[in-house]
Scaffold this motif. Sequence first.
Motif, mmCIF file in Angstrom:
data_model
loop_
_atom_site.group_PDB
_atom_site.id
_atom_site.type_symbol
_atom_site.label_atom_id
_atom_site.label_comp_id
_atom_site.label_asym_id
_atom_site.label_seq_id
_atom_site.Cartn_x
_atom_site.Cartn_y
_atom_site.Cartn_z
ATOM 1 N N ASP A 7 0.867 -1.177 0.000
ATOM 2 C CA ASP A 7 0.000 0.000 0.000
ATOM 3 C C ASP A 7 0.905 1.229 0.000
ATOM 4 O OD1 ASP A 7 -2.612 -1.232 0.115
ATOM 5 O OD2 ASP A 7 -2.091 -1.866 2.142
ATOM 6 N N TYR A 8 1.188 1.746 -1.179
ATOM 7 C CA TYR A 8 2.111 2.867 -1.320
ATOM 8 C C TYR A 8 1.428 4.190 -0.932
ATOM 9 C CZ TYR A 8 5.073 -0.329 -4.020
ATOM 10 O OH TYR A 8 5.858 -1.385 -4.418
ATOM 11 N N PRO A 60 1.242 0.971 5.547
ATOM 12 C CA PRO A 60 1.563 1.786 4.369
ATOM 13 C C PRO A 60 3.055 1.803 4.085
ATOM 14 C CG PRO A 60 0.983 3.180 6.241
ATOM 15 C CD PRO A 60 0.679 1.775 6.644
ATOM 16 N N ALA A 61 3.391 1.855 2.798
ATOM 17 C CA ALA A 61 4.791 1.916 2.370
ATOM 18 C C ALA A 61 5.040 3.307 1.800
ATOM 19 C CB ALA A 61 5.077 0.842 1.328
ATOM 20 N N PRO A 62 5.548 4.243 2.614
ATOM 21 C CA PRO A 62 5.759 5.617 2.122
ATOM 22 C C PRO A 62 6.891 5.690 1.112
ATOM 23 C CG PRO A 62 6.644 5.357 4.342
ATOM 24 C CD PRO A 62 5.935 4.075 4.023
ATOM 25 N N VAL A 63 6.705 6.536 0.103
ATOM 26 C CA VAL A 63 7.716 6.749 -0.937
ATOM 27 C C VAL A 63 8.080 8.222 -0.940
ATOM 28 C CG1 VAL A 63 8.218 6.655 -3.400
ATOM 29 C CG2 VAL A 63 6.862 4.837 -2.339
ATOM 30 N N GLU A 64 9.356 8.520 -0.769
ATOM 31 C CA GLU A 64 9.823 9.904 -0.772
ATOM 32 C C GLU A 64 9.990 10.389 -2.203
ATOM 33 O OE1 GLU A 64 13.540 12.605 0.982
ATOM 34 O OE2 GLU A 64 13.349 10.474 1.490
ATOM 35 N N THR A 65 9.465 11.552 -2.495
ATOM 36 C CA THR A 65 9.494 12.086 -3.849
ATOM 37 C C THR A 65 10.920 12.430 -4.282
ATOM 38 O OG1 THR A 65 7.266 12.990 -3.635
ATOM 39 C CG2 THR A 65 8.659 13.937 -5.336
ATOM 40 N N SER A 66 11.256 12.012 -5.480
ATOM 41 C CA SER A 66 12.554 12.324 -6.074
ATOM 42 C C SER A 66 12.314 12.914 -7.454
ATOM 43 C CB SER A 66 13.426 11.064 -6.186
ATOM 44 O OG SER A 66 14.577 11.318 -6.974
#
Length: 314
Positions: A34-35, A75-81
């Motif tokens: 779950d991103y 939840p699997a957080p994704v840092e914006t790049s």
Amino acid sequence: MANIRPLRRPPAAPAPAGKAVRRPVPAFTGPTRDYTYDGTFEGLLTVLFTVYDSKAAPNSIQPEAAVQGGLFAAPAPVETSETLAARVWEGLLNTMDAEARTRLYHVFLSEDADREMLVFRYVDLALRSPQDIAENYANADVRRVQRLAQQMFREKHRMEAFVRFEKTTDELFHATIEPDMDVLPLIAAHFTTRYADQRWLIYDRRRHYGLYYDLTRTDVVQFETATAPRSTGLSATVLDEREPLFKVLWQAYFDHVNIPERKNLKLHRRHMPLRYWKYLSEKQPRETRFQPIANKRPPTDGTLRLPAAPQPEE
């Protein structure tokens, strides 16, 4: 007080030097996740990179501000790049043309409840298909992307036609809008070009941010909660003293060009939906009723007739 930042658009891709060679798409071998991301388009593109880099298909993709986690899933957080986002944006041209890629950005701006997963399914289908999927209307996701892109185009066109500015005492032209979709990034270029000689602000009341042009560039403006406009119009104390006259003249113009014999309310409401009327000057209650010009046509006998002077009250 307003926070100003440069207007963010989808990353621009360089023109391809030649026909790109498709790489094999890895199979999803890891457990679904779950991103979550920061809610920006760059963040969504970063999620797409993470999905294929980790070989873990998404069970859901949600903005951090509106996360609804499952009972047993974390939840699997994704840092914006921005670097990875630009890489994905450029790489999409290997599997689709520029027009189809732009439609994905429009789907994101549509704020559809399933927009993130719809973008992923469309991209995944394009990656795994040996042919262009842009016209594969047998697929429900392709049809949905096309329909949302068409709705976004209509909303953009209406906003470019229905924005009505009011002039303030400090020479700022202000307009309030409340579109169904997030069209501000799409109409910025139109208003920057058309009104390049004046300062203006277009504020989206539903999404609490706006576009501000200061005669040099257009920026995104976000107001603090205490100072954000809450009504559909500006206070009379901050408007230019001539603004009521401009409004009357604008309304008189529309009344004058109207042809009562060709009145068709059904067609009129289809081209100008009721939800826009509260922001249109010509649809506001008439403060001064329009009167046809008495001496518009010359007298037939060759004499000049002037309107009768008003009689003094006794």
